[in-house]
Each structure stands twice: as structure tokens, then as C-alpha cells.
Design a protein around this motif. Structure first.
Motif, mmCIF file in Angstrom:
data_model
loop_
_atom_site.group_PDB
_atom_site.id
_atom_site.type_symbol
_atom_site.label_atom_id
_atom_site.label_comp_id
_atom_site.label_asym_id
_atom_site.label_seq_id
_atom_site.Cartn_x
_atom_site.Cartn_y
_atom_site.Cartn_z
ATOM 1 N N PHE A 1 1.048 -1.212 0.103
ATOM 2 C CA PHE A 1 0.006 -0.099 0.042
ATOM 3 C C PHE A 1 0.712 1.258 0.119
ATOM 4 C CE2 PHE A 1 -4.591 0.479 0.405
ATOM 5 C CZ PHE A 1 -4.916 -0.780 0.401
ATOM 6 N N LYS A 2 1.899 1.224 1.043
ATOM 7 C CA LYS A 2 2.660 2.402 1.209
ATOM 8 C C LYS A 2 3.596 2.809 -0.220
ATOM 9 C CE LYS A 2 4.534 2.449 5.168
ATOM 10 N NZ LYS A 2 5.492 2.167 6.297
ATOM 11 N N VAL A 3 3.941 1.645 -0.767
ATOM 12 C CA VAL A 3 4.743 1.866 -2.048
ATOM 13 C C VAL A 3 3.770 2.216 -3.171
ATOM 14 C CG1 VAL A 3 6.100 0.869 -4.012
ATOM 15 C CG2 VAL A 3 6.359 0.123 -1.536
ATOM 16 N N ALA A 4 2.528 1.753 -3.312
ATOM 17 C CA ALA A 4 1.752 2.343 -4.289
ATOM 18 C C ALA A 4 1.296 3.476 -4.180
ATOM 19 C CB ALA A 4 0.445 1.348 -4.316
ATOM 20 N N TRP A 5 0.936 4.064 -2.862
ATOM 21 C CA TRP A 5 0.540 5.208 -2.692
ATOM 22 C C TRP A 5 1.537 6.327 -3.005
ATOM 23 C CZ3 TRP A 5 -4.531 6.058 -1.754
ATOM 24 C CH2 TRP A 5 -4.621 7.200 -1.456
ATOM 25 N N SER B 1 -3.327 -1.673 -8.660
ATOM 26 C CA SER B 1 -4.167 -1.353 -9.729
ATOM 27 C C SER B 1 -5.592 -1.266 -9.125
ATOM 28 C CB SER B 1 -4.093 -2.324 -10.853
ATOM 29 O OG SER B 1 -4.595 -3.654 -10.569
ATOM 30 N N PHE B 2 -5.901 -2.183 -8.130
ATOM 31 C CA PHE B 2 -7.112 -2.131 -7.051
ATOM 32 C C PHE B 2 -7.287 -0.827 -6.605
ATOM 33 C CE2 PHE B 2 -7.067 -6.849 -6.443
ATOM 34 C CZ PHE B 2 -8.012 -6.853 -7.576
ATOM 35 N N ILE B 3 -6.179 -0.239 -6.067
ATOM 36 C CA ILE B 3 -6.312 1.124 -5.617
ATOM 37 C C ILE B 3 -6.589 2.121 -6.553
ATOM 38 C CG2 ILE B 3 -4.674 3.213 -4.483
ATOM 39 C CD1 ILE B 3 -3.160 0.678 -3.159
#
Lengths: 108, 885
Positions: free
Chosen positions: B84-88, B432-434
Motif C-alpha cells: 500500500f505504502k509503495v503504491a501510494w 491497480s485495485f487502489i
């Protein structure tokens, strides 16, 4: 510690099957006595709950070919389980004394 | 290990079981289930045992048994937190790319939500009858070799025959849905009031019909509401309007001041829901009604639309076959008795049962006066919604794979540290869900904001169905689905990097996947071109129809409705308004060259040949002698009839098509007949379109009458409003009890094409959306390309390449793609537009210019999009561009 209606039935079957109680047999017994056959999922779910409550203990063993070589899980009634059944029975008797047509004397 | 005497359950089911159950319980459960399976196989078929086994397996999805991914294993949560963190971070690090992905997706989802709501509404028509499956409308099919026609109308006695001759039919009820006698529009008042008001939505109906359609009642009893001969059933909203707060059953009402024959209210029904194919406020009883002596037992006049309710389980095809009895037993017999020449024609007749829930959407080619949706439009909108979503998914894929170079190091490092590939796939899917989740939120917001506009566009009253249980779950489902679709390829692609190469700093693979990207971009551009072609063509067809020379002048003609109540005073009224300076002529007639006014089909022959020739079907219109002048129609030869000449009572005027079909060599003075009488042709008018331009011009005859429900007034002055005011004054002198009601002919004309216009507007709007989405993607992609080649550009600049050269270099790939896209889009667009245009008798031609315009528009838009970033890249100071990371 409460005992649900279905749990009670399962516990009764485990008790009456003595040493031989495992999934399929319990299911068949319930089918025979109540006319309704619980699904394996429902049955095991109840058994696990009973085990958590300490009313039954389990041991594994007795793999057979019809089970594809999988071990059975045998269940035994514990004394706590026995007491729970006795309590449930007593409660039922107390009630039924006051109901017309139910207050029959049960023989041994 | 297993002897064959113990049957094993299917592999995939045991696999599923293992997926569901945790190790802890698996062995016991599996054993029990196998054992049971074996027992069952001795009693029943393999298929049934498998089915039960499947049920038992799925039944294991219980808290005690299922695998737990999160709680018993804190490493997972830590992992996900890290994903999550990385995606964010990467979302915020590349703000432009992220907003393109999310913006495009948001627009796509909003469009999808709107279109799905629209489609759902279109599909929801007539789905709520208890006996839905047994209710049909009877359709009359005439499959002649040259042309198949379908009508929803039959002779009067058809209803009775349906009811009495077919045991499968429980009930048969007829409807007269078009403007005929008191059906259509009327002046309406309570018997105890004097003031008339104008009301629309009258139809005749049998008592059986309201039972077949299970019309819910407010007052009165459904089983007898229309059983009285002069009964009328009114809707709740009209009851509230005229009889506020009372039960009006038994009250009398008067139509068109016809006090001789008042109607008695037999009941009040709930208003027809908006998704019913019928929209009437007044149903007049057909019980014991005869419109003229002997009409009910006659097989001549096809005015009734029958509905039937069949016994449950009736075979539709068999019954349709049986219905031919009506043709052979009644219709043919009647035609023979009449001595008609074209009895043979009946062999082309057959009957079709149309399920009630198909009437609204699937009545293409069936002539009836009801409002219909268009199944093709529904399909087309569905396709556009999917397309927009696809385009935004393509953006996502393209940008994710293009920007992969930036993630390569991360992937390499993770692999070195011990990530498996599947963990990385999970990570990128999470990303991609985020994205899809954020986009969905945006999409819902956009859809909510755009809904009012969309409703105006599509002429609907849709609402976002927050209150329904399925809405939120389906949004979540869609979010997940789209997340997977868009994220699958990039995550597999990204997780495939080889750590050694990446960490050594070898050239990243950002350009390797460029072939796939090119294909997707080509698809995007091609789709945009097709959509623009569509929008242009629809628009052209519209303009063409509204401006086509239709053979009469529709401008500045005022239509005064409800002039029938003037009765004998019509000529006097006409005389009064003729004195007004702004009025050039006026004419009384019920028949106008726009759909929705009166029509009257007749069979014509040359005199004395009614038993020899096939009939010529023609419209038989009646109007006064100023009709042609007022409508601006042209007399080709002969003269207009004259109402003051006694001998002109049998004079008739016909159009050129009718001359052709009757085969009259010298039309003027020739005598023709229909079943009522013989006419003398005194004039021929130039053909004019009196129907929708989806139809060809059919034969038409015009004879004289001084009476009419509508007075058309041709206004010559430029000041329309002043003339209307003057006419209004005259009207009020004549008719103090009836407020004036007027429309303009050109408005009525344009209204015929409302559906086309609506389709065109919606189509155009969504095409624009699709193009915006595609452009966003192009923009992102070109920015990336330019970014990739900064070094190259800097070197070229230092070595003295000109600005133009570099620009060409950067855009030439896109130019090639565009050429390919155009080559693909043109045939597709052509095919689709041919299909759509084919329903119009009068079509614009599909010219090359449309393709050129569409291509140019797309080329210009995409070139601007691409050049912007490229030019920005060229202007970068080479020193900056060459500085090594």
C-alpha cells in the motif's frame, strides 16, 4: 456456557455412539433419529464449537480406503459434556411437568 | 492407493476443497466427504453425486474451516501495508500519469454507470405482471414476396373469435390506441360543470384487457370497471384533478360537449407506471359499442389491437399456427363474400404472438401508434459504454508498462531480497485495485453530477439507485473486476524483470513492450475515428431530414386544436380570421402531414374494377378547399375542389404516387372508387411526405369537408406573436368556454424526429467522452516517449538538428499509427453507418468527406496532444538533458 439445539443433538449422538463417533457416522445417526441430515460443514462446525467449549475431546486415527487414506477424527463425550446434557434434560423435564400431555412418567 | 471399487470425487472439486479449507481441518473433512461420496455413488448418478459434493464443498466456507490469510499470519499484513505504502508513494510521485489513469477511468466508469442505468430502465418495461409469461399482443404479419409488413391491428370481431374458438386463450381484450372517434384527444368536463379542458390519452379498451394487464385500481372493481356500455376508466392523477378528494365512481363526464352521450366513471386506476408500454389516462369501454351499424360483425376495418392471456404452459408456436383459423375461417370468407379480387393475397397473412415485455423495445417494423424504445439504440449504447471503459483500461495498461522502467529497480531489489514472482504480482494488482477504487469513487461522483444532464439528453427520469441492495456490491464487484482487467498484464509484465540485468543498470525494458502499446494505441485512435464518423453521420441525417424539401411548407403554420367544438361555426370563424392582416389563409382538417394526426387507410380501384384488380391502398384525407394553399402544397394538374359546387361533393384529388399505382393515363376526369362510393379525380398534387421520413410516400387522396378538429392558419406577417394574439382574440369571442390551444406545424414536424435527435445527442456526448479518454492516454504516452528520449534529443540538438526534424522524429511513430488506424476505422464506420441509415427511406449519402473530416479531427487532436509534450522536450536545455543520473 450455552448449548444450542443443534449442538445438543450432535452431543447426544456423540454420546450414544461411544467410541465410534466420527463425522459420517454422526451424520447418519442424526439422519436416522431426526429425519434431517446436516451437511458435513454444519456438522463439523458444531463439533469444533463443542470441542472449544470442552464438551467433547477428539483423537485422530482409523484411515480407510473409502476415505482415500484420510484419517478419521473420533469424538468422545467429556464429563462436562455429559453434565451439559443432564442440565438440558432437567430443564426440559421441569417444563414438561406443567404441560398437559407431556407430563408422562418416563420409565428407565 | 485407491482400489477402483471406491469411487473418487472429481479432481477439481477436491482441489477447490483444499483451496477453501485450512490445513487444520482438511484431512478429517476430506475423509468424511470422500466416504459420503462413495456411499452416494452406490445410490445415484455420478452427476448428482458431484453436484452434492460441490454443494458440500462450498458449504465448507464457514468461519471455523476456511483458510485465514491475515490474522494467523502477521507477515501478510505487513506485506500488504508495504504494498500500500509503495503504491501510494508511486501514485503521488508521478502525479501526471496517475491523474491520467484515474481521470480516464473515472470518466469511463461514470459513462458506464449512466449507460447501465439507461439500459436497465429500457429493459424494465412491462416486467411486473404476475402472469407476464402468458400475456401476448397479437400481431398481424403480411409477408408478401416484395415486402413484409407487421401491424398490431385487426378487424373488430377478432377479439370475440380469439376468446371463443381457442381453448388455450383464457382472455382476449382489444385496445384502440390511436386517434379514432373519442380515442385520442378530447375536450373534457364533468357533467355538472360548464368549463371544458383539453385532455389527451384516451383509448378504447375491452373489459378483458384491464384484467389481462392486471391494472391496479384505486376505486371501483377491476372485474367490472369497463363492463358498462358507456363506462370510462380514469387514472388516479386525473381523478385527483377533476374530483379532488372524492370517489368519482358513478359520476358522469362529457366529451366535446356531446351531452347526448355522457360517460359514466366505472373506476379509477393507478396511473400507468413510466415503464409500461401503454400510457393512457382514460380508457373508454368497448362493451356493446358499435361505431356504425354492423361494425362489430364486419371483417373490413382493421382498427383493433388485441391482447390475449393464454393458459400457463401454452406453446406459443403451436398457438400461432392455430390462429390461422381466423384467416381461413373468417377473413377469407368475408373477402369472398365481398367479391374482392385479391383474396389470394391472404396466403401471405399469418399471426404472431408478441410477449408483452417485448412490446416496448422489440416492435421494430410493427405499425402501431405507441411510443417505443429501440433495441438497437440500447445495444449501441451498451457497446459505447464498454468501449469507453476499454479505452481507459488501455490507458492504464499503456502507462503502467511504459513507466515500468522506474519500477524496475524496485522489482530487482525485491527479488534479490527474496520476493517470489507471485508476491510481486500481488503487489502490482494491489496497486491497480487502489487505482480502480479511487477511480470508482470519482466515477460515482461524476455520474451523480452528470445525471440531470443525461436525463435531459435521453429524456428519462433516472436516479442513482443508492437504496437498492445490489448497487453498492455491484460497484465493488465492478471495481475489483476492472482492477484485475487493467492490472493483470502490467503486473505480469513488471514482475518478470530479471534482477541481475536490472541491478546492473542495463537498459530497462520500457521500450520492449512497445509493440503491444502500439497495437492498443491504434485501437484507441481507430475507435475514436469510428465514433466521430458515427456522430457526424447521425448529425447529418438529422439536418437533412429537418431541411429536406418535403413537398409542403411547414414554416409559419399555426395549428388551432379542438376546433371541432366550433361545429357549424367553423366557416364563420375562418371568415373572421381571414380579415386579420397577418393571416393569408386557413383550412379546417383533421389530417395533417405530420405523424400523430388522423390517418385513414382505404382501398381504391378504377371505377368498376373492384372485383378484378388488386386494390391500391391509399390514405383518404378530408379537408376544406383552402388546404393546399395553407400547407403550401403544389397542384401538378387539374384544380382544387370547391366546397360551394354541389357537383364537387364527389370530387377527389390524388397524389402522383396514386396516379402511378392506379395506372391512370389521363388522371383528370377519371373515375375511381373505394368501397363506399365513386369519385371523380379533379386534380393531382405533387407528392409530399406525410409520414416519418423512415417511410416512402404512399398513395393519398383528398376530398372535401368543411369540418375539422384542427384549423391550420398560414401566417404571412413576420410578427408571429402579434398574429397569434389577434387570432386568440377571435377565438375567445367564438369560444369563451374553451381556452385556445395551438402548436406550430414545424414544431410538430421536428417532434417526429425527437428520438433520432435524442440518440444523436447521447451518441455525440459519449463519443466526445471516449475521445477525451483516448486523448488523455495519448498525452501520457507521448509525454513518456519524450521523457525517454531526452538524452537523444539533447545530443541531436548539440549536433545541430533542426527543431522540425526532431519534432518529426518524435511524432513519426504516431503518424504511422494514425494512418493504420484510419485504414481500419473507415470500413468499420462505413459498415455500421450503412446499417443505421438503412431504416430511413430518405438517406444522406455516405460521402468520403465524412471519413476525411473524422480522420482530420482525430489527427489534429492527437497531433496537438502529442506535439505539446514533444515540443516541451525539444526546448529542454541540452545541458540539463545530458546530465547523467
Amino acid at each position: 456456557m450455552k448449548l444450542g439445539a443443534f449442538e445438543e443433538l450432535v452431543l447426544l449422538s456423540v454420546g450414544s455412539l461411544k467410541e465410534q463417533a466420527y463425522g459420517v457416522v454422526i451424520k447418519e445417526m442424526l439422519a436416522e433419529k431426526t429425519g434431517k441430515s446436516p451437511s458435513i460443514g454444519a456438522l463439523h462446525s458444531a463439533l469444533y464449537r463443542l470441542e472449544d467449549k470442552g464438551y467433547v475431546t477428539s483423537s485422530e486415527g482409523g484411515a480407510t480406503a473409502e476415505r482415500g487414506g484420510r484419517r478419521k477424527k473420533f469424538y468422545l463425550l467429556t464429563s462436562a459434556g455429559r453434565n451439559a446434557l443432564i442440565d438440558a434434560n432437567r430443564l426440559r423435564l421441569e417444563f414438561s411437568r406443567n404441560i398437559e400431555g407431556l407430563n408422562l412418567e418416563f420409565g428407565e | 492407493m485407491n482400489s477402483p471399487s471406491f469411487p473418487e470425487p472429481p479432481k477439481w472439486l477436491t482441489w477447490l476443497l483444499r483451496k477453501i479449507c485450512s490445513e487444520r481441518v482438511l484431512e478429517t473433512i476430506e475423509g468424511d466427504l470422500w466416504e459420503l461420496y462413495g456411499i452416494r455413488r452406490t445410490k445415484m448418478s455420478r452427476f448428482r453425486s458431484n453436484l452434492i459434493f460441490l454443494y458440500e464443498v462450498l458449504d465448507m466456507i464457514r468461519p471455523f474451516a476456511i483458510k485465514r490469510k491475515w490474522s494467523n499470519n502477521s507477515i501478510h499484513t505487513a506485506m500488504f501495508r508495504n504494498y500500500f505504502k509503495v503504491a501510494w508513494r508511486s501514485l503521488f510521485k508521478h502525479k501526471m500519469y496517475s491523474s491520467i489513469k484515474i481521470g480516464g477511468f473515472g470518466i469511463g466508469m461514470a459513462a458506464c454507470i449512466l449507460i447501465i442505468l439507461f439500459i436497465q430502465d429500457e429493459l424494465s418495461y412491462d416486467k411486473n405482471y404476475e402472469r407476464k409469461a402468458d400475456i401476448y399482443r397479437v400481431i398481424n404479419v403480411h409477408a408478401a414476396p416484395e415486402k413484409t409488413d407487421r401491424w398490431a391491428s385487426f378487424p373488430p370481431q377478432t377479439g370475440q373469435v380469439l376468446r371463443e374458438s381457442f381453448p388455450e386463450i383464457e382472455m382476449a381484450g382489444r385496445l384502440i390506441p390511436f386517434d379514432w372517434f373519442d380515442a385520442g384527444n378530447n375536450q373534457f368536463r364533468r357533467q355538472d360543470r360548464m368549463q371544458n379542458s383539453y385532455e389527451e390519452g384516451f383509448a378504447y379498451a375491452d373489459q378483458d384487457l384491464i384484467e389481462i394487464l392486471e391494472i391496479p385500481m384505486v376505486y371501483g372493481n377491476r372485474t367490472e370497471a369497463l363492463s358498462q356500455p358507456n363506462g370510462i376508466l380514469i387514472s388516479k392523477s386525473k381523478a385527483d384533478k377533476y374530483f379532488p378528494g372524492e370517489d368519482p365512481v358513478g359520476q358522469m363526464i362529457v366529451l366535446n360537449d356531446n351531452t347526448e352521450n355522457p360517460y359514466v366513471i366505472g373506476g379509477v386506476m393507478q396511473d400507468f407506471p413510466s415503464n409500461s408500454h401503454l400510457q393512457f389516462d382514460f380508457l373508454i369501454s368497448l362493451t356493446a359499442r358499435e361505431f356504425w351499424p354492423g361494425e362489430q360483425t364486419n371483417w373490413c376495418c382493421w382498427n383493433y389491437s388485441p391482447y390475449v392471456r393464454v393458459r400457463p404452459g401454452t406453446n406459443k408456436a403451436d398457438l400461432e399456427e392455430k390462429l390461422l383459423l381466423i384467416r381461413d375461417g373468417f377473413m377469407v370468407k368475408y373477402a369472398e363474400d365481398q367479391g374482392e379480387a385479391d383474396v389470394d393475397n391472404f396466403k401471405y397473412h399469418s399471426f404472431m404472438l408478441q410477449p408483452v415485455s417485448d412490446i416496448y423495445l422489440k416492435s421494430k417494423g410493427i405499425h402501431d401508434p405507441l411510443a417505443h424504445g429501440d433495441y438497437q439504440v440500447v445495444q449501441m449504447f451498451g457497446a459505447i459504454a464498454v468501449l469507453i471503459l476499454l479505452l481507459s483500461a488501455i490507458n492504464f495498461i499503456n502507462l503502467s508498462t511504459a513507466k515500468s522502467a522506474n519500477r524496475a529497480k524496485e522489482v530487482g531489489l525485491r527479488k534479490v531480497v527474496g520476493s517470489y514472482r507471485k508476491d510481486l504480482i500481488k503487489q502490482f494488482l494491489t496497486e491497480s485495485f487502489i487505482f480502480s477504487f479511487v477511480s470508482m469513487l470519482l466515477g460515482v461522483v461524476l455520474a451523480t453530477l452528470a445525471l440531470p444532464f443525461f436525463n435531459t439528453l435521453a429524456d428519462k427520469t433516472l436516479v442513482i439507485p443508492w437504496g437498492y441492495w445490489w448497487f453498492i456490491p455491484s460497484l465493488v464487484g465492478a471495481t475489483l473486476f476492472i482492477g484485475v482487467i487493467a492490472g493483470l498484464y502490467p503486473s505480469f509484465y513488471l514482475s518478470a524483470f530479471r534482477p541481475i540485468q536490472v541491478l546492473k543498470g542495463e537498459k530497462s525494458r520500457g521500450t520492449k513492450s512497445s509493440r503491444l502499446r502500439s497495437v492498443l494505441v491504434v485501437f484507441q485512435i481507430a475507435a475514436s475515428v469510428v465514433l466521430i464518423i458515427g456522430a457526424l453521420m447521425v448529425h447529418r441525417q438529422m439536418t437533412y431530414i429537418l431541411n429536406k424539401d418535403i413537398g409542403f411548407e411547414k414554416e409559419r403554420v399555426l395549428l388551432l386544436q379542438g376546433s371541432n367544438t366550433l361545429g357549424e361555426r367553423i366557416p364563420a370563424f375562418k371568415g373572421e380570421i381571414a380579415k386579420l392582416a397577418g393571416v393569408s389563409s386557413s383550412s379546417a382538417s383533421n389530417y395533417l402531414p405530420v405523424v400523430g394526426t388522423k390517418r385513414d387507410g382505404n382501398a381504391f380501384f378504377k371505377e368498376g374494377r373492384s372485383r378484378l384488380d388488386a386494390s391500391v391502398g391509399a390514405q383518404m384525407w378530408r379537408a376544406d378547399d383552402e388546404y393546399l394553399e395553407t400547407m403550401g402544397m403544389e397542384l401538378v394538374e387539374g384544380r382544387m375542389f370547391d366546397l360551394d359546387r354541389a357537383s364537387d361533393s364527389s370530387a377527389i384529388i390524388i397524389n402522383q404516387e396514386m396516379v402511378k399505382q392506379l395506372g391512370l393515363d389521363n388522371p383528370i376526369g377519371s373515375r375511381i372508387e373505394n368501397f363506399q362510393r365513386v369519385w371523380t379525380v379533379v386534380g393531382v398534387i405533387k407528392d409530399f411526405n406525410y409520414d416519418n421520413l423512415r417511410e416512402i410516400i404512399r398513395p393519398l387522396a383528398l376530398s372535401g369537408t368543411s369540418f375539422g378538429e384542427i384549423i391550420s392558419v398560414k401566417i404571412q406577417s413576420q410578427d408571429l406573436q402579434a398574429s397569434v394574439t389577434q387570432i386568440n382574440q377571435v377565438w375567445d369571442e367564438f369560444m369563451p368556454n374553451q381556452p385556445i390551444r395551438y402548436t406550430f406545424l414545424d414544431e410538430s414536424f421536428a417532434r417526429m424526429y425527437d428520438d433520432v435527435k435524442r440518440t444523436s445527442n447521447v451518441f455525440t456526448s459519449f463519443s466526445v467522452l471516449a475521445i477525451i479518454v483516448a486523448c488523455l492516454g495519448l498525452f501520457g504516452l507521448s509525454a513518456f516517449m519524450a521523457e525517454q528520449r531526452t538524452k537523444e534529443i539533447s545530443i541531436r540538438k548539440v549536433l545541430g538538428a533542426s527543431f522540425n526534424r526532431i519534432l518529426l522524429l518524435l511524432t513519426q511513430n504516431f503518424l504511422i499509427m494514425m494512418a493504420i488506424s484510419l485504414a481500419l476505422a473507415i470500413p468499420v464506420g462505413q459498415y455500421l453507418m450503412r446499417d443505421w441509415l438503412s431504416e430511413f427511406e430518405y438517406q444522406v449519402t455516405l460521402g468520403w468527406d465524412v471519413f476525411i473530416i473524422a480522420g482530420t479531427i482525430v489527427a489534429i487532436i492527437s497531433l496537438i496532444t502529442i506535439s505539446y509534450e514533444s515540443i516541451k522536450a525539444i526546448f529542454v536545455n541540452p545541458v540539463k538533458g545530458l546530465r547523467s543520473e
